[in-house]
Design an enzyme around this catalytic site. Structure first.
Site, PDB file in Angstrom:
ATOM      1  N   LYS A   1      12.660  21.325   2.207  1.00  0.00           N
ATOM      2  CA  LYS A   1      13.606  20.388   2.811  1.00  0.00           C
ATOM      3  C   LYS A   1      13.008  19.941   4.142  1.00  0.00           C
ATOM      4  O   LYS A   1      12.732  20.754   5.017  1.00  0.00           O
ATOM      5  CB  LYS A   1      14.991  21.006   2.991  1.00  0.00           C
ATOM      6  CG  LYS A   1      15.034  22.428   3.508  1.00  0.00           C
ATOM      7  CD  LYS A   1      16.440  22.992   3.398  1.00  0.00           C
ATOM      8  CE  LYS A   1      16.503  24.448   3.835  1.00  0.00           C
ATOM      9  NZ  LYS A   1      17.839  25.041   3.657  1.00  0.00           N
TER      10      LYS A   1
ATOM     11  N   HIS B   1      31.744   0.607   5.276  1.00  0.00           N
ATOM     12  CA  HIS B   1      31.051   1.885   5.413  1.00  0.00           C
ATOM     13  C   HIS B   1      31.302   2.485   6.789  1.00  0.00           C
ATOM     14  O   HIS B   1      31.857   1.832   7.678  1.00  0.00           O
ATOM     15  CB  HIS B   1      29.543   1.719   5.191  1.00  0.00           C
ATOM     16  CG  HIS B   1      29.159   1.624   3.745  1.00  0.00           C
ATOM     17  ND1 HIS B   1      29.124   0.432   3.065  1.00  0.00           N
ATOM     18  CD2 HIS B   1      28.795   2.578   2.845  1.00  0.00           C
ATOM     19  CE1 HIS B   1      28.768   0.650   1.817  1.00  0.00           C
ATOM     20  NE2 HIS B   1      28.553   1.937   1.650  1.00  0.00           N
TER      21      HIS B   1
ATOM     22  N   LYS C   1      26.143   3.749   9.461  1.00  0.00           N
ATOM     23  CA  LYS C   1      25.301   2.981   8.529  1.00  0.00           C
ATOM     24  C   LYS C   1      24.764   1.751   9.248  1.00  0.00           C
ATOM     25  O   LYS C   1      25.533   0.908   9.718  1.00  0.00           O
ATOM     26  CB  LYS C   1      26.106   2.576   7.290  1.00  0.00           C
ATOM     27  CG  LYS C   1      25.237   1.895   6.239  1.00  0.00           C
ATOM     28  CD  LYS C   1      26.019   1.687   4.945  1.00  0.00           C
ATOM     29  CE  LYS C   1      25.178   1.010   3.880  1.00  0.00           C
ATOM     30  NZ  LYS C   1      23.982   1.790   3.515  1.00  0.00           N
TER      31      LYS C   1
ATOM     32  N   ALA D   1      17.691   3.945  -7.141  1.00  0.00           N
ATOM     33  CA  ALA D   1      19.020   3.326  -7.259  1.00  0.00           C
ATOM     34  C   ALA D   1      19.529   3.007  -5.865  1.00  0.00           C
ATOM     35  O   ALA D   1      19.318   3.775  -4.923  1.00  0.00           O
ATOM     36  CB  ALA D   1      19.995   4.252  -7.980  1.00  0.00           C
ATOM     37  N   SER D   2      20.193   1.871  -5.738  1.00  0.00           N
ATOM     38  CA  SER D   2      20.822   1.547  -4.456  1.00  0.00           C
ATOM     39  C   SER D   2      22.024   2.441  -4.219  1.00  0.00           C
ATOM     40  O   SER D   2      22.470   2.617  -3.081  1.00  0.00           O
ATOM     41  CB  SER D   2      21.246   0.075  -4.435  1.00  0.00           C
ATOM     42  OG  SER D   2      22.187  -0.190  -5.474  1.00  0.00           O
ATOM     43  N   ASN D   3      22.545   3.028  -5.306  1.00  0.00           N
ATOM     44  CA  ASN D   3      23.688   3.930  -5.191  1.00  0.00           C
ATOM     45  C   ASN D   3      23.664   4.855  -6.408  1.00  0.00           C
ATOM     46  O   ASN D   3      23.660   4.371  -7.549  1.00  0.00           O
ATOM     47  CB  ASN D   3      24.983   3.118  -5.153  1.00  0.00           C
ATOM     48  CG  ASN D   3      26.182   3.943  -4.750  1.00  0.00           C
ATOM     49  OD1 ASN D   3      26.377   5.052  -5.248  1.00  0.00           O
ATOM     50  ND2 ASN D   3      26.998   3.407  -3.860  1.00  0.00           N
TER      51      ASN D   3
ATOM     52  N   THR E   1      24.268  -1.479  -2.141  1.00  0.00           N
ATOM     53  CA  THR E   1      25.188  -1.581  -3.273  1.00  0.00           C
ATOM     54  C   THR E   1      25.792  -2.973  -3.354  1.00  0.00           C
ATOM     55  O   THR E   1      25.886  -3.565  -4.442  1.00  0.00           O
ATOM     56  CB  THR E   1      26.300  -0.523  -3.139  1.00  0.00           C
ATOM     57  OG1 THR E   1      25.708   0.768  -3.122  1.00  0.00           O
ATOM     58  CG2 THR E   1      27.287  -0.614  -4.290  1.00  0.00           C
TER      59      THR E   1
ATOM     60  N   THR F   1      17.072   5.565  -0.855  1.00  0.00           N
ATOM     61  CA  THR F   1      17.174   4.820   0.395  1.00  0.00           C
ATOM     62  C   THR F   1      16.872   3.344   0.144  1.00  0.00           C
ATOM     63  O   THR F   1      15.951   3.012  -0.601  1.00  0.00           O
ATOM     64  CB  THR F   1      16.191   5.377   1.442  1.00  0.00           C
ATOM     65  OG1 THR F   1      16.494   6.754   1.661  1.00  0.00           O
ATOM     66  CG2 THR F   1      16.321   4.628   2.762  1.00  0.00           C
TER      67      THR F   1
END
Length: 233
Positions: free
Chosen positions: A29, A130, A134, A95-97, A141, A71
């Protein structure tokens, strides 16, 4: 599975908790440059920063580690990463989301756009809300939703933030404290309004989707999307 978490902020920590609950092990991590410890991973999940995308994805693919990337803000390099993945016989999902609910929402949005394409009295608009941390606006999305409408509705060829122009889908972006994410697609005419909406209650949905995608991708070769993971579309 042995998972490497690239980007250990709030989302990374939520992913860690869900992965551990589902019986996986976290072997790395980090929010810094990818290091050699990643060679011990079965899969990498990356929610770092746009500037790290090419380096992190390239490193994973070159080391035969399937990579989940969540991201936004780097997609001008997406085709290059797809090409690399194919050349190296790697495995990759962007993926965007990653929310399972949002990806079902994406499919509803496409279907609705096709149905509304012949109804010229309706004007479409998008709103996304959001949390105040952000930085990008509109959200990835919201951009995905707008682009899917454009592909399926011939009245629109562009989207714009806070603008209402001909053939352009207007997107409104709001930043409110402690809002995980809300996306609304609205079709409005003089006689009525039709609206579809997805509201996230926490980061759990995004994190769970990323872990589910990692579980699905493990052992596969190729470039995939969440539609493949969910077997929809």
């Amino acid at each position: 599975m042995k998972i490497a978490l690239l980007g250990y902020g709030k989302m990374g920590k939520t992913i860690e908790a869900i992965a551990l609950e589902r019986g996986h092990t976290i072997v790395l991590k980090t929010s810094k440059t990818v290091n050699q410890a990643i060679k011990n991973a079965d899969v990498a999940i990356d929610f770092s920063i746009p500037g790290a995308a090419v380096n992190n994805i390239t490193h994973c693919i070159n080391h035969n580690i399937p990579v989940i990337y969540g991201t936004t803000g780097w997609l001008d390099q997406y085709d290059r990463m797809v090409q690399l993945c194919h050349e190296k016989q790697g495995a990759f999902i962007y993926a965007s989301n990653f929310s399972l609910g949002v990806n079902i929402f994406f499919q509803l949005n496409k279907s609705l756009a096709k149905m509304m394409a012949t109804l010229k009295d309706y004007a479409v608009s998008l709103e996304e809300i959001h949390h105040t941390q952000k930085l990008d606006a509109p959200s990835g999305t919201a951009i995905s939703l707008a682009n899917d409408i454009i592909k399926n509705h011939d009245s629109y060829n562009h989207w714009a933030l806070d603008q209402n122009q001909e053939k352009t889908i207007p997107i409104t972006a709001k930043r409110i404290e402690n809002v995980a994410g809300t996306h609304t697609v609205t079709y409005t005419s003089e006689v009525d309004t039709l609206e579809i909406k997805h509201t996230a209650h926490s980061r759990q949905g995004f994190a769970l989707g990323a872990v589910v995608a990692a579980e699905w991708l493990h052992g596969k070769v190729g470039v995939f999307t969440m539609k493949d993971v969910l077997n929809i579309g």
